[in-house]
Design a protein around this motif. Sequence first.
Motif, PDB file in Angstrom:
ATOM      1  N   THR A 172       0.821  -1.204   0.000  1.00 25.85           N
ATOM      2  CA  THR A 172       0.000   0.000   0.000  1.00 25.85           C
ATOM      3  C   THR A 172       0.857   1.256   0.000  1.00 25.85           C
ATOM      4  O   THR A 172       0.519   2.255  -0.654  1.00 25.85           O
ATOM      5  N   LEU A 173       1.980   1.208   0.712  1.00 27.54           N
ATOM      6  CA  LEU A 173       2.901   2.342   0.711  1.00 27.54           C
ATOM      7  C   LEU A 173       3.396   2.643  -0.699  1.00 27.54           C
ATOM      8  O   LEU A 173       3.473   3.807  -1.111  1.00 27.54           O
ATOM      9  N   HIS A 175       1.985   1.386  -3.636  1.00 25.27           N
ATOM     10  CA  HIS A 175       0.950   1.354  -4.679  1.00 25.27           C
ATOM     11  C   HIS A 175      -0.412   1.742  -4.090  1.00 25.27           C
ATOM     12  O   HIS A 175      -1.367   0.966  -4.164  1.00 25.27           O
ATOM     13  N   PRO A 176      -0.528   2.924  -3.529  1.00 23.02           N
ATOM     14  CA  PRO A 176      -1.771   3.289  -2.829  1.00 23.02           C
ATOM     15  C   PRO A 176      -2.976   3.390  -3.751  1.00 23.02           C
ATOM     16  O   PRO A 176      -4.108   3.232  -3.297  1.00 23.02           O
ATOM     17  N   LEU A 182      -7.244  -0.741   3.736  1.00 13.94           N
ATOM     18  CA  LEU A 182      -6.212  -1.679   4.192  1.00 13.94           C
ATOM     19  C   LEU A 182      -6.587  -2.162   5.587  1.00 13.94           C
ATOM     20  O   LEU A 182      -6.861  -1.358   6.476  1.00 13.94           O
ATOM     21  N   MET A 264       0.142   7.433   3.823  1.00 14.69           N
ATOM     22  CA  MET A 264      -0.952   6.564   3.384  1.00 14.69           C
ATOM     23  C   MET A 264      -2.259   7.147   3.903  1.00 14.69           C
ATOM     24  O   MET A 264      -2.649   6.933   5.057  1.00 14.69           O
ATOM     25  N   SER A 265      -2.927   7.918   3.060  1.00 16.74           N
ATOM     26  CA  SER A 265      -4.116   8.651   3.489  1.00 16.74           C
ATOM     27  C   SER A 265      -5.405   7.851   3.329  1.00 16.74           C
ATOM     28  O   SER A 265      -6.474   8.323   3.704  1.00 16.74           O
ATOM     29  N   LEU A 266      -5.326   6.656   2.777  1.00 11.78           N
ATOM     30  CA  LEU A 266      -6.511   5.816   2.603  1.00 11.78           C
ATOM     31  C   LEU A 266      -6.953   5.243   3.950  1.00 11.78           C
ATOM     32  O   LEU A 266      -6.190   5.273   4.920  1.00 11.78           O
TER      33      LEU A 266
END
Length: 327
Positions: A172-173, A175-176, A182, A264-266
């Motif tokens: 995720t870091l 390929h956000p 997550l 990671m803002s998701l």
Amino acid sequence: MGKTVDRLKGVAALVAAGLLVQKIASIVAPEPQVGYWRSREGFETYRAAYDAAMATLPPPTRTRDVPTEYGTVRVYEWAAAEGADAGLPVVLLPGNRSGTPMWAENLTHWIGKRTLFAMDAVGDSGLSTQSVPFTSFEDRAAWVEQALAELGLTSVHLVGHSFGGAVAAHHTLGHPGRVASLTLLEPVLVLYRLPVSMFVWSALLALPVSQGWKDYALAEIGGVPIAKVRERTPLSAMVDAGAKHYRSHTLIPRTLTDAEWQSMSLPIRIDIAADKSLAGGDEAANRAIALGKQPVTVWPETTHSLPMQAAERLGSELIRYWATHDL
């Protein structure tokens, strides 16, 4: 319920021990190599145990071997029920030596409601294969990204347990854009270091001592009586066979910096075990909260086998969580 929890703690001990031994091995023998089966007979023994463990899962809709730069990824798909308001697909990354069978307790809560993809990890025991060595932990994120692209999955809810949680965080870091949410279940090392006591007991496992001493070390790691370590279920038999017959060369994840976590803002959900946590326990939970990640839950009466031990409640919670974050 108590007996089930104790059995799962025994599985956690086997998995945790394998992770710790691999960390020590990565320090003393860092030369990149691919994972491999030590013998054909060993693989056949493992395959029989794997098939027995898979038989405890609902039959998948589809099975694929997906090519990546690092090897092929065994992927199982459970399609959502026809007419279901399924939302985005869910991708499951397993813990060390656990493979797809580790999700047996969880899948029954999700099948039909979501399209699910479970992957055996490249470079670990399972039915994936490795053809190119990993030179950094980011390579483990790369095979996940390549597999998702090959499957045509442009946006997913990504879920990882233990080592798979660390892989999911690193993926995720890097390929956000492909991850809608997550979920990290007892993710090792990315939030907090491993307890020193775990290294002490894992060192004993690497020495030429009797099986009795090894069982004692496993019991200390898992926080269970020795009898529970010696008890065999389809999953623990598979994990044990993988440990004996598969030689992995796995790079160990690093602890992510505050800046990396904040980048990671998701939506990120973190679930931590209250007992014998390998994710860092309260320290990891407090750090995640301070970083603004939510929800962060410390589950009472659970160990590193949290996904199995809290399967019923976690099943319904994650269904709601994914629905909230469908794009």
